[in-house]
Design a protein around this motif. Structure first.
Motif, PDB file in Angstrom:
ATOM      1  N   PHE A   1      41.701  42.424  34.415  1.00 34.21           N
ATOM      2  CA  PHE A   1      42.573  41.428  33.785  1.00 34.21           C
ATOM      3  C   PHE A   1      42.033  40.194  33.042  1.00 34.21           C
ATOM      4  O   PHE A   1      42.365  40.053  31.922  1.00 34.21           O
ATOM      5  N   GLU A   2      40.671  39.799  33.508  1.00 35.08           N
ATOM      6  CA  GLU A   2      40.048  38.886  32.592  1.00 35.08           C
ATOM      7  C   GLU A   2      39.463  39.424  31.305  1.00 35.08           C
ATOM      8  O   GLU A   2      39.614  38.788  30.298  1.00 35.08           O
ATOM      9  N   ARG A   3      39.054  40.707  31.403  1.00 39.73           N
ATOM     10  CA  ARG A   3      38.663  41.379  30.004  1.00 39.73           C
ATOM     11  C   ARG A   3      39.745  41.647  29.043  1.00 39.73           C
ATOM     12  O   ARG A   3      39.507  41.397  27.972  1.00 39.73           O
ATOM     13  N   TYR A   4      40.841  41.756  29.738  1.00 39.40           N
ATOM     14  CA  TYR A   4      42.166  42.203  28.932  1.00 39.40           C
ATOM     15  C   TYR A   4      42.581  40.801  28.335  1.00 39.40           C
ATOM     16  O   TYR A   4      42.908  41.080  27.086  1.00 39.40           O
ATOM     17  N   SER A   5      42.409  39.739  29.204  1.00 40.17           N
ATOM     18  CA  SER A   5      42.959  38.441  28.436  1.00 40.17           C
ATOM     19  C   SER A   5      42.088  38.208  27.278  1.00 40.17           C
ATOM     20  O   SER A   5      42.347  37.662  26.316  1.00 40.17           O
ATOM     21  N   LEU A   6      40.769  38.346  27.450  1.00 41.14           N
ATOM     22  CA  LEU A   6      39.744  38.021  26.472  1.00 41.14           C
ATOM     23  C   LEU A   6      39.906  38.927  25.073  1.00 41.14           C
ATOM     24  O   LEU A   6      39.954  38.375  24.152  1.00 41.14           O
ATOM     25  N   ASP A   7      40.402  40.040  25.376  1.00 37.86           N
ATOM     26  CA  ASP A   7      40.628  40.830  24.288  1.00 37.86           C
ATOM     27  C   ASP A   7      41.809  40.442  23.561  1.00 37.86           C
ATOM     28  O   ASP A   7      42.050  40.384  22.241  1.00 37.86           O
ATOM     29  N   VAL A   8      42.749  39.801  24.117  1.00 35.89           N
ATOM     30  CA  VAL A   8      44.032  39.257  23.639  1.00 35.89           C
ATOM     31  C   VAL A   8      43.692  37.987  22.658  1.00 35.89           C
ATOM     32  O   VAL A   8      44.035  37.751  21.562  1.00 35.89           O
TER      33      VAL A   8
ATOM     34  N   ASP B   1      26.822  17.613  36.521  1.00 36.06           N
ATOM     35  CA  ASP B   1      27.095  17.662  37.630  1.00 36.06           C
ATOM     36  C   ASP B   1      27.126  18.707  38.649  1.00 36.06           C
ATOM     37  O   ASP B   1      27.863  19.156  39.572  1.00 36.06           O
ATOM     38  N   GLY B   2      26.375  20.001  37.773  1.00 36.76           N
ATOM     39  CA  GLY B   2      26.377  21.260  38.485  1.00 36.76           C
ATOM     40  C   GLY B   2      26.729  22.254  37.726  1.00 36.76           C
ATOM     41  O   GLY B   2      26.931  22.121  36.639  1.00 36.76           O
ATOM     42  N   ASN B   3      26.636  23.464  38.313  1.00 37.87           N
ATOM     43  CA  ASN B   3      27.034  24.867  37.379  1.00 37.87           C
ATOM     44  C   ASN B   3      28.298  25.177  37.881  1.00 37.87           C
ATOM     45  O   ASN B   3      29.297  25.021  38.842  1.00 37.87           O
ATOM     46  N   TYR B   4      29.234  25.676  36.653  1.00 41.84           N
ATOM     47  CA  TYR B   4      30.408  26.209  36.734  1.00 41.84           C
ATOM     48  C   TYR B   4      30.683  27.800  36.277  1.00 41.84           C
ATOM     49  O   TYR B   4      30.232  28.070  35.134  1.00 41.84           O
ATOM     50  N   GLN B   5      31.423  28.491  36.999  1.00 38.14           N
ATOM     51  CA  GLN B   5      31.635  29.697  36.440  1.00 38.14           C
ATOM     52  C   GLN B   5      33.211  29.605  35.831  1.00 38.14           C
ATOM     53  O   GLN B   5      34.084  29.288  36.429  1.00 38.14           O
ATOM     54  N   ILE B   6      33.051  30.218  34.643  1.00 33.60           N
ATOM     55  CA  ILE B   6      34.092  30.107  33.807  1.00 33.60           C
ATOM     56  C   ILE B   6      34.409  31.717  33.506  1.00 33.60           C
ATOM     57  O   ILE B   6      33.693  32.487  33.101  1.00 33.60           O
ATOM     58  N   ASP B   7      35.678  31.928  33.605  1.00 35.35           N
ATOM     59  CA  ASP B   7      36.183  33.575  33.121  1.00 35.35           C
ATOM     60  C   ASP B   7      35.744  33.795  31.843  1.00 35.35           C
ATOM     61  O   ASP B   7      35.398  34.998  31.599  1.00 35.35           O
ATOM     62  N   GLY B   8      36.195  33.032  30.860  1.00 32.86           N
ATOM     63  CA  GLY B   8      36.106  33.599  29.426  1.00 32.86           C
ATOM     64  C   GLY B   8      35.535  31.898  28.926  1.00 32.86           C
ATOM     65  O   GLY B   8      35.891  31.003  29.252  1.00 32.86           O
ATOM     66  N   TYR B   9      34.569  32.142  27.723  1.00 30.87           N
ATOM     67  CA  TYR B   9      34.144  30.937  27.067  1.00 30.87           C
ATOM     68  C   TYR B   9      34.210  31.546  25.712  1.00 30.87           C
ATOM     69  O   TYR B   9      33.771  32.392  25.195  1.00 30.87           O
ATOM     70  N   ILE B  10      34.768  30.545  24.943  1.00 28.71           N
ATOM     71  CA  ILE B  10      35.005  30.820  23.358  1.00 28.71           C
ATOM     72  C   ILE B  10      34.157  29.728  22.672  1.00 28.71           C
ATOM     73  O   ILE B  10      34.148  28.512  22.918  1.00 28.71           O
TER      74      ILE B  10
ATOM     75  N   ASN C   1      52.926  44.491  21.111  1.00 31.75           N
ATOM     76  CA  ASN C   1      51.568  44.287  21.008  1.00 31.75           C
ATOM     77  C   ASN C   1      50.717  45.514  20.432  1.00 31.75           C
ATOM     78  O   ASN C   1      49.922  45.942  21.118  1.00 31.75           O
ATOM     79  N   PHE C   2      51.424  46.032  19.272  1.00 34.31           N
ATOM     80  CA  PHE C   2      50.635  47.445  18.669  1.00 34.31           C
ATOM     81  C   PHE C   2      50.135  48.207  19.540  1.00 34.31           C
ATOM     82  O   PHE C   2      49.121  48.889  19.552  1.00 34.31           O
ATOM     83  N   GLY C   3      50.874  48.756  20.530  1.00 39.51           N
ATOM     84  CA  GLY C   3      50.492  49.783  21.378  1.00 39.51           C
ATOM     85  C   GLY C   3      49.773  49.605  22.737  1.00 39.51           C
ATOM     86  O   GLY C   3      49.640  50.313  23.503  1.00 39.51           O
ATOM     87  N   LYS C   4      49.562  47.787  22.868  1.00 42.56           N
ATOM     88  CA  LYS C   4      48.890  47.681  24.084  1.00 42.56           C
ATOM     89  C   LYS C   4      49.872  47.295  25.179  1.00 42.56           C
ATOM     90  O   LYS C   4      51.124  47.058  24.835  1.00 42.56           O
ATOM     91  N   PRO C   5      49.425  47.499  26.297  1.00 45.70           N
ATOM     92  CA  PRO C   5      50.518  47.487  27.398  1.00 45.70           C
ATOM     93  C   PRO C   5      51.067  46.023  27.782  1.00 45.70           C
ATOM     94  O   PRO C   5      52.085  45.864  28.152  1.00 45.70           O
ATOM     95  N   TYR C   6      50.367  44.973  27.268  1.00 50.81           N
ATOM     96  CA  TYR C   6      50.882  43.503  27.599  1.00 50.81           C
ATOM     97  C   TYR C   6      50.678  42.975  26.349  1.00 50.81           C
ATOM     98  O   TYR C   6      49.829  43.143  25.385  1.00 50.81           O
ATOM     99  N   SER C   7      51.409  41.723  26.252  1.00 49.44           N
ATOM    100  CA  SER C   7      51.654  40.864  25.278  1.00 49.44           C
ATOM    101  C   SER C   7      51.340  39.454  25.587  1.00 49.44           C
ATOM    102  O   SER C   7      51.687  39.000  26.968  1.00 49.44           O
ATOM    103  N   GLY C   8      50.995  38.465  24.914  1.00 55.36           N
ATOM    104  CA  GLY C   8      50.802  37.195  25.211  1.00 55.36           C
ATOM    105  C   GLY C   8      52.033  36.257  24.878  1.00 55.36           C
ATOM    106  O   GLY C   8      52.299  36.526  23.769  1.00 55.36           O
ATOM    107  N   VAL C   9      52.211  35.330  25.737  1.00 48.38           N
ATOM    108  CA  VAL C   9      53.095  34.198  25.293  1.00 48.38           C
ATOM    109  C   VAL C   9      52.745  33.099  25.519  1.00 48.38           C
ATOM    110  O   VAL C   9      52.328  32.560  26.526  1.00 48.38           O
ATOM    111  N   LEU C  10      52.560  32.401  24.339  1.00 46.81           N
ATOM    112  CA  LEU C  10      52.108  31.140  24.379  1.00 46.81           C
ATOM    113  C   LEU C  10      53.059  29.859  24.760  1.00 46.81           C
ATOM    114  O   LEU C  10      54.117  29.859  24.124  1.00 46.81           O
ATOM    115  N   ILE C  11      52.853  29.240  25.938  1.00 47.74           N
ATOM    116  CA  ILE C  11      53.922  28.345  26.486  1.00 47.74           C
ATOM    117  C   ILE C  11      53.491  26.909  26.190  1.00 47.74           C
ATOM    118  O   ILE C  11      52.393  26.537  26.506  1.00 47.74           O
ATOM    119  N   GLY C  12      54.453  26.213  25.895  1.00 48.18           N
ATOM    120  CA  GLY C  12      54.215  24.754  25.915  1.00 48.18           C
ATOM    121  C   GLY C  12      55.392  24.001  25.972  1.00 48.18           C
ATOM    122  O   GLY C  12      56.455  24.449  26.529  1.00 48.18           O
TER     123      GLY C  12
END
Length: 185
Positions: A17-24, A47-56, A149-160
Motif C-alpha cells: 500500500f505504501e509503495r502504491y501510494s508513492l507511485d501515485v 530530538d531523535g530518529n523518525y521512520q517515515i513511510d515516504g519522503y519526497i 487512473n489510466f488502468g490502475k486499480p486505485y485513484s487518489g482524491v485530494l481532500i481539503g
C-alpha cells in the motif's frame, strides 16, 4: 465522503500500500526538478530518529524542499490525532510539507487541522467504481464522474476545505496539478 476502498485493497500488504501510494505521488510530482522519492526512510532530527513511510525531496530555484508522507491502511476514518502526529514530525524534522494518504475517509476535525497546518490529505478510492454520496452540510459530495487512473486499480482524491469551511475534493490525474501546486506553495 467517499466510501472506503473495498475488501480487494486488503490483499495489499501495508508495504505494498505504501509503495502504491508513492507511485501515485510520483505521477503527480514528476515535473519537479531533482525529484527524489524514497520509501521507508529513517530521518534523523535533533530530538531523535523518525521512520517515515515516504519522503519526497526536490529543488526549486536552488532551494531543496522536503515533504513527509504517511500512509494509513485503515478501515476506520482517520482522526485529527493522526494528522497532528504527522504535523509534529514535520516540525521536528524541519520538512516543508506533509501528505497523509489513507484507504479510509477523514473525520472533519482531521480535514480542518490538515488545512490549517498545510498538510495534504489523499484518500485512495477504487478507480472506475460506483459510489454513493450523501448531500449534507460538511459532507463531500462527489461529482457524477467516476475516479479514473489510466488502468490502475486505485485513484487518489485530494481532500481539503475552502475559505468558506466547505470540504473540497479533487481527483488526482495526469492533467490535475493540484498536488504539485500544494507541494510548491
Amino acid at each position: 465522503m467517499f466510501s472506503p476502498i473495498q475488501d480487494i485493497c486488503w490483499e495489499l500488504t501495508p508495504e505494498d500500500f505504501e509503495r502504491y501510494s508513492l507511485d501515485v505521488l510520483s505521477e503527480q510530482t514528476k515535473n519537479l526538478e531533482n525529484l527524489v522519492i524514497e520509501h521507508d526512510k529513517i530521518v534523523t532530527a535533533t530530538d531523535g530518529n523518525y521512520q517515515i513511510d515516504g519522503y519526497i525531496e526536490f529543488s526549486l530555484m536552488g532551494v531543496t524542499y522536503k515533504t513527509l508522507v504517511e500512509c494509513k491502511h485503515y478501515k476506520s476514518p482517520i482522526n485529527r490525532e493522526k494528522v497532528q502526529i504527522l504535523h509534529s514530525k514535520i516540525q521536528s524534522i524541519g520538512a516543508h510539507k506533509g501528505i497523509l494518504i489513507a484507504t479510509s475517509n477523514f473525520q472533519s476535525g482531521a480535514i480542518k487541522y490538515a488545512t490549517e497546518h498545510g498538510i495534504a490529505l489523499i484518500q485512495l478510492t477504487e478507480a472506475m467504481s460506483e459510489y454513493q454520496a450523501r448531500s449534507m452540510i460538511g459532507i463531500i459530495v462527489a461529482s457524477e464522474r467516476k475516479p479514473f487512473n489510466f488502468g490502475k486499480p486505485y485513484s487518489g482524491v485530494l481532500i481539503g476545505s475552502n475559505e468558506q469551511g466547505s470540504f473540497t475534493c479533487s481527483y488526482l490525474g495526469k492533467n490535475n496539478t493540484a498536488l504539485e501546486k500544494f507541494i510548491k506553495d
